[in-house]
Design a protein around this motif. Structure first.
Motif, PDB file in Angstrom:
ATOM      1  N   VAL A 179       0.848  -1.182   0.000  1.00  0.00           N
ATOM      2  CA  VAL A 179       0.000   0.000   0.000  1.00  0.00           C
ATOM      3  C   VAL A 179       0.886   1.234   0.000  1.00  0.00           C
ATOM      4  CG1 VAL A 179      -1.700   1.313   1.323  1.00  0.00           C
ATOM      5  CG2 VAL A 179      -1.886  -1.179   1.192  1.00  0.00           C
ATOM      6  N   ASP A 180       0.636   2.127  -0.948  1.00  0.00           N
ATOM      7  CA  ASP A 180       1.289   3.431  -0.968  1.00  0.00           C
ATOM      8  C   ASP A 180       0.483   4.311  -0.015  1.00  0.00           C
ATOM      9  OD1 ASP A 180       1.930   6.104  -1.426  1.00  0.00           O
ATOM     10  OD2 ASP A 180       2.113   5.864  -3.589  1.00  0.00           O
ATOM     11  N   PRO A 181       1.030   4.660   1.154  1.00  0.00           N
ATOM     12  CA  PRO A 181       0.242   5.400   2.138  1.00  0.00           C
ATOM     13  C   PRO A 181      -0.075   6.836   1.723  1.00  0.00           C
ATOM     14  CG  PRO A 181       2.497   5.140   2.916  1.00  0.00           C
ATOM     15  CD  PRO A 181       2.371   4.349   1.642  1.00  0.00           C
ATOM     16  N   VAL A 182       0.734   7.422   0.872  1.00  0.00           N
ATOM     17  CA  VAL A 182       0.484   8.795   0.435  1.00  0.00           C
ATOM     18  C   VAL A 182      -0.701   8.854  -0.517  1.00  0.00           C
ATOM     19  CG1 VAL A 182       1.451  10.764  -0.823  1.00  0.00           C
ATOM     20  CG2 VAL A 182       2.897   9.453   0.762  1.00  0.00           C
ATOM     21  N   HIS A 183      -0.727   7.946  -1.498  1.00  0.00           N
ATOM     22  CA  HIS A 183      -1.794   7.957  -2.502  1.00  0.00           C
ATOM     23  C   HIS A 183      -2.930   6.996  -2.146  1.00  0.00           C
ATOM     24  CE1 HIS A 183       1.775   9.474  -4.709  1.00  0.00           C
ATOM     25  NE2 HIS A 183       0.889  10.370  -5.067  1.00  0.00           N
ATOM     26  N   GLN A 184      -2.765   6.238  -1.081  1.00  0.00           N
ATOM     27  CA  GLN A 184      -3.750   5.267  -0.605  1.00  0.00           C
ATOM     28  C   GLN A 184      -4.214   4.346  -1.736  1.00  0.00           C
ATOM     29  OE1 GLN A 184      -6.839   7.202   1.634  1.00  0.00           O
ATOM     30  NE2 GLN A 184      -5.427   7.791   3.247  1.00  0.00           N
ATOM     31  N   GLU A 185      -3.221   3.660  -2.320  1.00  0.00           N
ATOM     32  CA  GLU A 185      -3.509   2.714  -3.389  1.00  0.00           C
ATOM     33  C   GLU A 185      -2.466   1.606  -3.391  1.00  0.00           C
ATOM     34  OE1 GLU A 185      -3.257   4.988  -6.994  1.00  0.00           O
ATOM     35  OE2 GLU A 185      -1.088   5.128  -6.891  1.00  0.00           O
ATOM     36  N   LEU A 186      -2.802   0.516  -4.071  1.00  0.00           N
ATOM     37  CA  LEU A 186      -1.844  -0.578  -4.222  1.00  0.00           C
ATOM     38  C   LEU A 186      -0.823  -0.225  -5.282  1.00  0.00           C
ATOM     39  CD1 LEU A 186      -3.913  -3.901  -4.185  1.00  0.00           C
ATOM     40  CD2 LEU A 186      -2.381  -3.006  -2.440  1.00  0.00           C
ATOM     41  N   VAL A 187       0.426  -0.611  -5.018  1.00  0.00           N
ATOM     42  CA  VAL A 187       1.499  -0.416  -5.986  1.00  0.00           C
ATOM     43  C   VAL A 187       2.416  -1.631  -5.924  1.00  0.00           C
ATOM     44  CG1 VAL A 187       1.462   2.113  -5.889  1.00  0.00           C
ATOM     45  CG2 VAL A 187       2.955   0.842  -4.342  1.00  0.00           C
ATOM     46  N   GLY A 188       3.137  -1.856  -7.000  1.00  0.00           N
ATOM     47  CA  GLY A 188       4.127  -2.920  -7.011  1.00  0.00           C
ATOM     48  C   GLY A 188       5.311  -2.546  -6.137  1.00  0.00           C
ATOM     49  N   ILE A 189       5.759  -3.477  -5.326  1.00  0.00           N
ATOM     50  CA  ILE A 189       6.907  -3.212  -4.457  1.00  0.00           C
ATOM     51  C   ILE A 189       8.147  -2.905  -5.294  1.00  0.00           C
ATOM     52  CG2 ILE A 189       8.504  -4.258  -2.779  1.00  0.00           C
ATOM     53  CD1 ILE A 189       6.074  -5.807  -1.677  1.00  0.00           C
ATOM     54  N   HIS A 190       8.310  -3.624  -6.393  1.00  0.00           N
ATOM     55  CA  HIS A 190       9.475  -3.447  -7.255  1.00  0.00           C
ATOM     56  C   HIS A 190       9.091  -2.839  -8.599  1.00  0.00           C
ATOM     57  CE1 HIS A 190      10.727  -6.635  -4.380  1.00  0.00           C
ATOM     58  NE2 HIS A 190      11.784  -5.851  -4.335  1.00  0.00           N
ATOM     59  N   GLY A 191       8.100  -1.966  -8.626  1.00  0.00           N
ATOM     60  CA  GLY A 191       7.676  -1.321  -9.858  1.00  0.00           C
ATOM     61  C   GLY A 191       6.486  -2.013 -10.485  1.00  0.00           C
ATOM     62  N   ASP A 192       6.202  -1.641 -11.729  1.00  0.00           N
ATOM     63  CA  ASP A 192       5.016  -2.149 -12.414  1.00  0.00           C
ATOM     64  C   ASP A 192       5.157  -3.578 -12.897  1.00  0.00           C
ATOM     65  OD1 ASP A 192       3.591   0.161 -12.027  1.00  0.00           O
ATOM     66  OD2 ASP A 192       4.184   1.036 -13.944  1.00  0.00           O
ATOM     67  N   GLU A 193       6.359  -4.020 -13.148  1.00  0.00           N
ATOM     68  CA  GLU A 193       6.572  -5.377 -13.624  1.00  0.00           C
ATOM     69  C   GLU A 193       7.118  -6.237 -12.505  1.00  0.00           C
ATOM     70  OE1 GLU A 193       5.712  -6.528 -16.644  1.00  0.00           O
ATOM     71  OE2 GLU A 193       4.925  -4.523 -17.039  1.00  0.00           O
ATOM     72  N   ILE A 194       6.625  -7.455 -12.411  1.00  0.00           N
ATOM     73  CA  ILE A 194       7.126  -8.366 -11.391  1.00  0.00           C
ATOM     74  C   ILE A 194       8.460  -8.919 -11.852  1.00  0.00           C
ATOM     75  CG2 ILE A 194       6.720 -10.537 -10.189  1.00  0.00           C
ATOM     76  CD1 ILE A 194       3.758 -10.051 -10.474  1.00  0.00           C
ATOM     77  N   GLU A 195       9.438  -8.797 -10.986  1.00  0.00           N
ATOM     78  CA  GLU A 195      10.740  -9.376 -11.255  1.00  0.00           C
ATOM     79  C   GLU A 195      11.093 -10.263 -10.081  1.00  0.00           C
ATOM     80  OE1 GLU A 195      13.720  -6.492 -12.137  1.00  0.00           O
ATOM     81  OE2 GLU A 195      12.482  -5.476 -13.614  1.00  0.00           O
ATOM     82  N   PHE A 196      11.706 -11.365 -10.365  1.00  0.00           N
ATOM     83  CA  PHE A 196      12.126 -12.262  -9.307  1.00  0.00           C
ATOM     84  C   PHE A 196      13.634 -12.205  -9.211  1.00  0.00           C
ATOM     85  CE2 PHE A 196       8.070 -13.869 -10.754  1.00  0.00           C
ATOM     86  CZ  PHE A 196       7.398 -13.981  -9.545  1.00  0.00           C
ATOM     87  N   TYR A 197      14.100 -12.105  -7.999  1.00  0.00           N
ATOM     88  CA  TYR A 197      15.533 -12.040  -7.755  1.00  0.00           C
ATOM     89  C   TYR A 197      15.955 -13.321  -7.076  1.00  0.00           C
ATOM     90  CZ  TYR A 197      14.789  -7.116  -8.665  1.00  0.00           C
ATOM     91  OH  TYR A 197      14.463  -5.937  -9.254  1.00  0.00           O
ATOM     92  N   ALA A 198      17.048 -13.874  -7.517  1.00  0.00           N
ATOM     93  CA  ALA A 198      17.546 -15.108  -6.908  1.00  0.00           C
ATOM     94  C   ALA A 198      19.044 -14.967  -6.687  1.00  0.00           C
ATOM     95  CB  ALA A 198      17.270 -16.306  -7.811  1.00  0.00           C
ATOM     96  N   LEU A 199      19.464 -15.430  -5.560  1.00  0.00           N
ATOM     97  CA  LEU A 199      20.878 -15.437  -5.252  1.00  0.00           C
ATOM     98  C   LEU A 199      21.453 -16.722  -5.809  1.00  0.00           C
ATOM     99  CD1 LEU A 199      23.326 -14.354  -3.635  1.00  0.00           C
ATOM    100  CD2 LEU A 199      22.452 -15.656  -1.681  1.00  0.00           C
ATOM    101  N   GLU A 200      22.533 -16.602  -6.549  1.00  0.00           N
ATOM    102  CA  GLU A 200      23.166 -17.798  -7.075  1.00  0.00           C
ATOM    103  C   GLU A 200      23.878 -18.509  -5.942  1.00  0.00           C
ATOM    104  OE1 GLU A 200      26.641 -19.002 -10.199  1.00  0.00           O
ATOM    105  OE2 GLU A 200      25.386 -17.288 -10.681  1.00  0.00           O
ATOM    106  N   VAL A 201      23.529 -19.739  -5.775  1.00  0.00           N
ATOM    107  CA  VAL A 201      24.114 -20.524  -4.702  1.00  0.00           C
ATOM    108  C   VAL A 201      24.826 -21.713  -5.313  1.00  0.00           C
ATOM    109  CG1 VAL A 201      23.622 -21.860  -2.613  1.00  0.00           C
ATOM    110  CG2 VAL A 201      22.221 -19.867  -3.175  1.00  0.00           C
ATOM    111  N   SER A 202      26.084 -21.887  -4.932  1.00  0.00           N
ATOM    112  CA  SER A 202      26.813 -23.039  -5.432  1.00  0.00           C
ATOM    113  C   SER A 202      26.706 -24.159  -4.408  1.00  0.00           C
ATOM    114  CB  SER A 202      28.265 -22.684  -5.711  1.00  0.00           C
ATOM    115  OG  SER A 202      28.862 -22.180  -4.548  1.00  0.00           O
ATOM    116  N   SER A 203      26.704 -25.358  -4.900  1.00  0.00           N
ATOM    117  CA  SER A 203      26.589 -26.501  -3.986  1.00  0.00           C
ATOM    118  C   SER A 203      27.942 -26.749  -3.330  1.00  0.00           C
ATOM    119  CB  SER A 203      26.107 -27.736  -4.728  1.00  0.00           C
ATOM    120  OG  SER A 203      26.995 -28.042  -5.765  1.00  0.00           O
ATOM    121  N   PRO A 204      27.913 -27.246  -2.104  1.00  0.00           N
ATOM    122  CA  PRO A 204      29.183 -27.526  -1.412  1.00  0.00           C
ATOM    123  C   PRO A 204      29.920 -28.653  -2.107  1.00  0.00           C
ATOM    124  CG  PRO A 204      27.317 -28.298  -0.117  1.00  0.00           C
ATOM    125  CD  PRO A 204      26.757 -27.585  -1.314  1.00  0.00           C
ATOM    126  N   THR A 205      31.210 -28.546  -2.104  1.00  0.00           N
ATOM    127  CA  THR A 205      32.019 -29.620  -2.696  1.00  0.00           C
ATOM    128  C   THR A 205      32.215 -30.719  -1.676  1.00  0.00           C
ATOM    129  OG1 THR A 205      34.015 -28.486  -2.036  1.00  0.00           O
ATOM    130  CG2 THR A 205      33.221 -28.113  -4.279  1.00  0.00           C
TER     131      THR A 205
END
Length: 144
Positions: free
Chosen positions: A117-143
């Motif tokens: 919720v954008d409290p100033v405009h009292q409306e729903l907004v995307g947390i990361h903008g208008d387009e949904i983007e997924f962020y993933a941390l690259e994790v390597s498997s243990p040797t």
């Protein structure tokens, strides 16, 4: 902050999956367009019993819910529904609270659609903008 409302579509997720498999026609998917109260203090999607019946949602379990003023009431948890807002959607169970009249869009479906919720405009907004983007941390498997 005042009340924030959102126009959403709620549909029976089982119907949607069956349509995707060709078991029913797309126009047979039970769905409704509604205006929900955005309630960041609520955790779940809350719907009235009448809407549960209209969507043909089965009850998966019954449990207790904490509502206003710390009161505890028995409620029903339904099978999954798909909640859509603009170009975003998420799949969550719905909670049916006896006597509920309004539809509440709580924190879990909001998080699932990357919304806040954008409290100033009292409306729903995307947390990361208008387009949904997924962020993933690259994790390597243990040797070994």
């Amino acid at each position: 902050m005042g009340m924030v409302y959102a126009d959403i579509t709620i549909q029976n997720n089982t119907d949607s999956e069956n349509a995707g498999r060709g078991l029913i026609k797309t126009d047979e998917v039970r769905r409704v367009d509604v205006t929900a109260v955005v309630d960041t203090g609520a955790m779940n999607l809350v719907i009235p019993e009448e809407l549960r019946l209209k969507l043909g949602l089965s009850v998966k379990k019954e449990r207790m819910a904490h509502i206003t003023y710390g009161q505890r009431v028995p409620c029903k948890e339904t099978e999954a529904v798909e909640v859509q807002w603009k170009n975003r959607s998420t799949v969550v169970p719905a909670v049916v609270i006896p006597g509920a009249e309004a539809i509440l869009l709580g924190a879990i479906p909001l998080e699932g659609m990357d919304l806040m919720v954008d409290p100033v405009h009292q409306e729903l907004v995307g947390i990361h903008g208008d387009e949904i983007e997924f962020y993933a941390l690259e994790v390597s498997s243990p040797t070994m």
